[in-house]
Design a protein around this motif. Sequence first.
Motif, mmCIF file in Angstrom:
data_model
loop_
_atom_site.group_PDB
_atom_site.id
_atom_site.type_symbol
_atom_site.label_atom_id
_atom_site.label_comp_id
_atom_site.label_asym_id
_atom_site.label_seq_id
_atom_site.Cartn_x
_atom_site.Cartn_y
_atom_site.Cartn_z
ATOM 1 N N VAL A 67 10.477 30.049 70.378
ATOM 2 C CA VAL A 67 10.404 28.965 69.293
ATOM 3 C C VAL A 67 9.376 29.317 68.364
ATOM 4 O O VAL A 67 8.593 30.064 68.478
ATOM 5 C CB VAL A 67 10.046 27.690 70.222
ATOM 6 C CG1 VAL A 67 11.135 27.183 71.140
ATOM 7 C CG2 VAL A 67 8.831 27.669 70.642
ATOM 8 N N LEU A 68 9.468 28.595 67.361
ATOM 9 C CA LEU A 68 8.540 28.764 66.277
ATOM 10 C C LEU A 68 7.283 27.772 66.479
ATOM 11 O O LEU A 68 7.684 26.505 66.454
ATOM 12 C CB LEU A 68 8.982 28.589 64.760
ATOM 13 C CG LEU A 68 10.207 29.452 64.233
ATOM 14 C CD1 LEU A 68 10.883 28.807 63.075
ATOM 15 C CD2 LEU A 68 9.713 30.865 64.503
ATOM 16 N N ALA A 69 6.271 28.357 66.795
ATOM 17 C CA ALA A 69 4.998 27.377 67.036
ATOM 18 C C ALA A 69 4.559 26.376 65.834
ATOM 19 O O ALA A 69 4.245 25.365 66.293
ATOM 20 C CB ALA A 69 3.704 28.206 67.697
ATOM 21 N N CYS A 70 5.161 26.622 64.915
ATOM 22 C CA CYS A 70 4.671 25.798 63.580
ATOM 23 C C CYS A 70 5.699 24.703 63.435
ATOM 24 O O CYS A 70 5.681 23.759 62.604
ATOM 25 C CB CYS A 70 4.623 26.646 62.318
ATOM 26 S SG CYS A 70 6.288 27.065 61.553
ATOM 27 N N MET A 71 6.694 24.762 64.236
ATOM 28 C CA MET A 71 7.834 23.558 64.229
ATOM 29 C C MET A 71 7.919 22.837 65.450
ATOM 30 O O MET A 71 8.805 22.072 65.605
ATOM 31 C CB MET A 71 9.315 24.303 63.920
ATOM 32 C CG MET A 71 9.378 25.182 62.796
ATOM 33 S SD MET A 71 8.908 24.233 61.200
ATOM 34 C CE MET A 71 10.593 23.558 61.053
ATOM 35 N N THR B 247 -0.808 34.728 67.537
ATOM 36 C CA THR B 247 0.422 34.050 67.071
ATOM 37 C C THR B 247 -0.243 33.690 65.698
ATOM 38 O O THR B 247 -1.365 33.109 65.634
ATOM 39 C CB THR B 247 0.335 32.827 67.804
ATOM 40 O OG1 THR B 247 0.591 33.083 69.347
ATOM 41 C CG2 THR B 247 1.440 31.871 67.381
ATOM 42 N N LYS B 248 0.455 34.156 64.696
ATOM 43 C CA LYS B 248 0.205 34.133 63.514
ATOM 44 C C LYS B 248 0.641 32.861 62.593
ATOM 45 O O LYS B 248 1.976 32.536 62.870
ATOM 46 C CB LYS B 248 0.414 35.398 62.604
ATOM 47 C CG LYS B 248 -0.191 36.635 63.387
ATOM 48 C CD LYS B 248 -1.452 36.577 63.131
ATOM 49 C CE LYS B 248 -2.107 37.904 63.873
ATOM 50 N NZ LYS B 248 -3.810 37.723 63.959
ATOM 51 N N TYR B 249 -0.086 32.421 61.606
ATOM 52 C CA TYR B 249 0.447 31.670 60.490
ATOM 53 C C TYR B 249 1.101 32.507 59.456
ATOM 54 O O TYR B 249 0.076 33.076 58.625
ATOM 55 C CB TYR B 249 -0.655 30.458 60.189
ATOM 56 C CG TYR B 249 -0.388 29.939 58.775
ATOM 57 C CD1 TYR B 249 0.378 28.674 58.767
ATOM 58 C CD2 TYR B 249 -0.742 30.380 57.597
ATOM 59 C CE1 TYR B 249 0.700 28.004 57.584
ATOM 60 C CE2 TYR B 249 -0.369 29.825 56.345
ATOM 61 C CZ TYR B 249 0.411 28.711 56.398
ATOM 62 O OH TYR B 249 0.965 27.937 55.132
ATOM 63 N N GLY B 250 2.343 32.175 59.310
ATOM 64 C CA GLY B 250 2.697 32.742 57.838
ATOM 65 C C GLY B 250 3.348 31.873 56.799
ATOM 66 O O GLY B 250 3.197 32.165 55.667
ATOM 67 N N CYS B 251 3.769 30.776 57.314
ATOM 68 C CA CYS B 251 4.270 29.976 56.170
ATOM 69 C C CYS B 251 4.112 28.425 56.775
ATOM 70 O O CYS B 251 3.989 27.419 56.020
ATOM 71 C CB CYS B 251 5.899 30.257 56.172
ATOM 72 S SG CYS B 251 7.022 29.744 57.342
ATOM 73 N N GLY B 252 4.242 28.242 57.884
ATOM 74 C CA GLY B 252 4.116 26.957 58.483
ATOM 75 C C GLY B 252 5.304 25.862 58.292
ATOM 76 O O GLY B 252 5.328 24.702 58.513
ATOM 77 N N ILE B 253 6.210 26.571 57.752
ATOM 78 C CA ILE B 253 7.518 25.550 57.520
ATOM 79 C C ILE B 253 8.945 26.389 58.230
ATOM 80 O O ILE B 253 9.911 26.074 57.624
ATOM 81 C CB ILE B 253 7.905 25.464 55.944
ATOM 82 C CG1 ILE B 253 8.015 26.799 55.233
ATOM 83 C CG2 ILE B 253 6.662 24.471 55.452
ATOM 84 C CD1 ILE B 253 8.435 26.591 54.064
ATOM 85 N N GLY B 254 8.698 27.369 59.376
ATOM 86 C CA GLY B 254 9.772 28.014 59.697
ATOM 87 C C GLY B 254 10.572 28.908 59.319
ATOM 88 O O GLY B 254 11.658 29.039 59.319
ATOM 89 N N GLU B 255 9.891 29.464 58.282
ATOM 90 C CA GLU B 255 10.565 30.455 57.410
ATOM 91 C C GLU B 255 10.210 31.968 57.796
ATOM 92 O O GLU B 255 10.864 32.868 57.388
ATOM 93 C CB GLU B 255 10.290 30.405 55.842
ATOM 94 C CG GLU B 255 11.051 29.133 55.099
ATOM 95 C CD GLU B 255 12.104 29.459 54.875
ATOM 96 O OE1 GLU B 255 12.561 30.820 54.541
ATOM 97 O OE2 GLU B 255 13.189 28.534 55.187
ATOM 98 N N CYS B 256 9.419 32.211 58.481
ATOM 99 C CA CYS B 256 8.690 33.698 58.631
ATOM 100 C C CYS B 256 8.717 34.158 60.078
ATOM 101 O O CYS B 256 8.811 35.595 60.271
ATOM 102 C CB CYS B 256 7.316 33.911 58.010
ATOM 103 S SG CYS B 256 6.059 33.238 59.128
ATOM 104 N N GLY B 257 8.623 33.376 61.133
ATOM 105 C CA GLY B 257 8.720 33.936 62.570
ATOM 106 C C GLY B 257 7.443 34.403 62.922
ATOM 107 O O GLY B 257 7.339 34.781 64.166
ATOM 108 N N ALA B 258 6.450 34.572 62.090
ATOM 109 C CA ALA B 258 5.085 35.153 62.487
ATOM 110 C C ALA B 258 4.611 34.410 63.757
ATOM 111 O O ALA B 258 3.850 34.707 64.373
ATOM 112 C CB ALA B 258 4.081 34.958 61.371
ATOM 113 N N CYS B 259 4.914 32.995 63.876
ATOM 114 C CA CYS B 259 4.216 32.180 64.934
ATOM 115 C C CYS B 259 5.034 32.033 66.247
ATOM 116 O O CYS B 259 4.869 31.142 67.049
ATOM 117 C CB CYS B 259 4.062 30.778 64.365
ATOM 118 S SG CYS B 259 5.811 29.944 63.950
ATOM 119 N N THR B 260 6.011 32.808 66.325
ATOM 120 C CA THR B 260 6.980 32.898 67.571
ATOM 121 C C THR B 260 6.468 33.098 68.781
ATOM 122 O O THR B 260 5.309 33.702 69.056
ATOM 123 C CB THR B 260 7.919 33.941 67.539
ATOM 124 O OG1 THR B 260 8.733 33.972 66.219
ATOM 125 C CG2 THR B 260 9.093 33.817 68.515
HETATM 126 S S1 FES Z 1 4.136 30.301 60.426
HETATM 127 FE FE1 FES Z 1 6.161 31.053 59.502
HETATM 128 S S2 FES Z 1 7.632 30.153 60.993
HETATM 129 FE FE2 FES Z 1 5.974 29.378 61.843
#
Ligand code: FES
Lengths: 154, 749
Positions: A56-60, A35-48
């Motif tokens: 869900v977005l795990a960063c959100m 599960t990746k960190y790409g942005c931390g603000i719900g913009e990239c979906g890498a953390c799905t």
């Molecule tokens: S890290 Fe980019 S949407 Fe969660």
Amino acid sequence: MKIEITVNGRKRQFDVEPNKLLLNLVRDELHLTGTKYGCGIGECGACTVHLDGEAVLACMVLAVDADGKQVDTIEGVAEDGNLDPVQEAFIEEGAIQCGFCTPGFIMTTKALLKENPNPTEHEIREYLKGNYCRCTGYVNIINAVQSAAKKLQS
Amino acid sequence: MAFPNMLYGRVLKSPHAHARVRSIDVSKAEKMGAVTITPDEIPDVTYCPRLVSVPEATYKDWKVLADKPHYVGEAIGAVAAESEEEAQKALEAIEVEYDVLGASFDAFDAMKPGAEQVHDEIYLKDDLLKVENNIGCQLSITEGDPIALEEADVVIERTYRTNRRYHNQLETKSVVVRPEADGGISVWSTTQTIHNTRLLLHDIYGIPMGKIRVYKVALGGSFGSSIHVNPVVTIAVALALKSRRPVKLSYTREEDIRDHCAYQMIFKLKLGANKNGMLAGGRLEAYLDIGAHQIQAYPLLGCIVGWWVSLYKLPYKDYVGKAVYTNKVPSCAFRGYGNPQISWVVETMMDELAGKIDIDPLDFRLKNYIGEGDLFWGQGPSVKSIIQSCGVEEILTKGAEMVDWYNRPNPEEQTGRYRRGWGVGRGYHTSSAGAPVPSSIVDFGGAILKMNEDGTFDYISALMDHGCGTQEAHVKIIAEELQVPVNKVNIIRGDTGTTVYDVCTHASRGVYSGGGAALKVAMKVQEQIRSFAGRILDAYPHAVRIRYDEETDQTIIFAEGIEGREVSYREIAETARHKNWGTVASVESYRQPSCPPHFTGYFVNVEVDTWTGKVKLLRVVAGADIGTVINPLLAAGQVHGGFAQGWSMTTLEDMPYDPIDGDLVNRGSIANYKVPTTQDLLDVDDLTVFFADTYEPTGPFGAKGIGEGALNPVAGTVANAIQNALGVRFFQLPITPIRILEALKEKEE
Ligand code: FES
Ligand code: FES
């Protein structure tokens, strides 16, 4: 705060700060780094990830909000050493370049195909719009989702 | 990645675009338990973080931590603590006093007399240079007789301005550094070159090279942003050396967007053509707004002229390029290394010139392109070779047929709200920076291949794969040479201690150059296998033949026509061990003798909504000449991804600065830096990729590169399609809806 989460089928207990993100719990404490960190603000979906079966977005999501729930990550997708049909399709269609977005795409695709086993290209593009890929231009990803749908139906 | 006892780093960054640090007080942070570093604790070495050029062509103006930061976000200190959160709290407890200095955010302002100097002095190799008018370096070249241009039937002169783009690679820059008991360090970092990372860390910290182990790790995209050693790496090393504990340092997205970007360029181009359809000559002035530091500005000035003169034959060419310092994030290579920018300009002007001399733009290109047998110096004036394979004509004629090019609409005929247009554009890129003679660019690689005792092979190379399937291609090359299935060749992920030098994965050299090294070791290994087989079979090594036997899943060496004289790879390996002959293995370095261009030619159909200014993609036909296609799916994937990045460059991306505080207007948020999602591109069936039927004699099994050529033609093609729809040309990127609406309004008036 004490919480209990079923991670990839196994019950786990944690003691977390109330501001802890599910993303950080999964990566730093469970070492499930697929599960990746790409942005931390719900913009990239890498953390799905899946929360009770829903993408869900795990960063959100706060870790405490996952209390009593089931969290599934990319590491739990393959069964008994066999790749999931969605994973297979991504490999076969060349949908992976750097692969950093791939876990997120696969988790979202699995949720899509559960809701809609035979999506049109338009529906796929709509459902995956929150997952960002800088490498592929999405072409082979769309092909992979369509091929995975076929695999799952047969 | 994580290690026991690991600390987490955070970097203290300048909030000012230009300032002198008067004092840093870390006492509170240290009381909180954090380990801190400040500029005076770091070896006083001024360096260039990119080590691809020879020293004579390397300009140096970087320090690990700056005591005079030159852009918002430049590192002036760092901390390491037990968690990221604690590190952040410690960071916030550091007290800094600054003397704020004047700053420039525009290349032309920065060159004005009296403008604040970003750097007063820098180094070229080891020689101190005084910087004047913020010009970091420059290059000029002239060839031919200026009369050709002066007397041309038609001459056009225009100024073009490109955008400032951010790579937006999905993985932010990150590193883990572990200090070792022998005084050395182990490093796992986002990099396109493990060996150059080791070289730089050795230069800065003086650690003997053998004690620096830089490991290959998978990369989440890079696109040129880690050809140089990223600042996180040099900083984390200092933290690990001081704390004597492993340190992890990962940038947030907001930090990453203030860490690197593509070169923004302003071009003044004059091109002349004659009524007979031939180009007469050109003059190009290129201004690179490089930001606060040089990463590879000087070699880029060489490449810009190379890219410019290598698309079409120009009997006369005159070039001046200047790299200008501004107080902005330092620019670095981004897929295409200036080629997408200059190709946009050339392809836009080729269309315009064609209109002026009344020739079809496609025919105009066919008459003037540089192709087989021509001298090519795409990688700059010091890297020259002769083109030996060229699919330009095939791409253009086949593509034209597929899209019915000659019946495209006439821009002046369209009137309604929605207007459609077709555009054509060419591109190419070099595959590596190889050449028959040495140049100012280092370009060679190496590989190790050994046969295991079960007859399978281990392939060990330093070449990084950042998502292009490069290593997979190498495996295919080796498997082909040794006649084994690809699953018999294992990729071993090595480090600087277990691999031989490879310069870097860049310049679309992975398959061509790295694959060349892979082929060379495979050939050597085959020779040894033949020799062992010859001994076993009592046959001549050069006379035995090789075939793969599906039934036994073994590769067999045999003396044709002679019964019983055959032996499998497995048996050879076993015999060699039992009889103490040794291991079949080879280690080789390899330099390619050429840098063959891979060519691309795209056709794009767009629809412009004249009420909203929105441009929609309707159809794309993309032709590519990459020699032998080794990985068809992934090669097409490179074209898809290159197209998407080009489309994004043409219509979406830019990073303006706020002149008041010197920060990015988007404030580091990718919510404000849009790149295409699944919904912003065209349907899968509307994008056709085809490959020309060519063979590159110097490439492994005829192969060339593709990575960068896939992106280079896009902006020109799309801009020409928009022109075909609207009858309007754009001289600034990106071509946004607002710019389209403004241009339409202007046209009406
Ligand atoms: S890290 Fe980019 S949407 Fe969660
Ligand atoms: S494959 Fe690299 S971001 Fe999608």
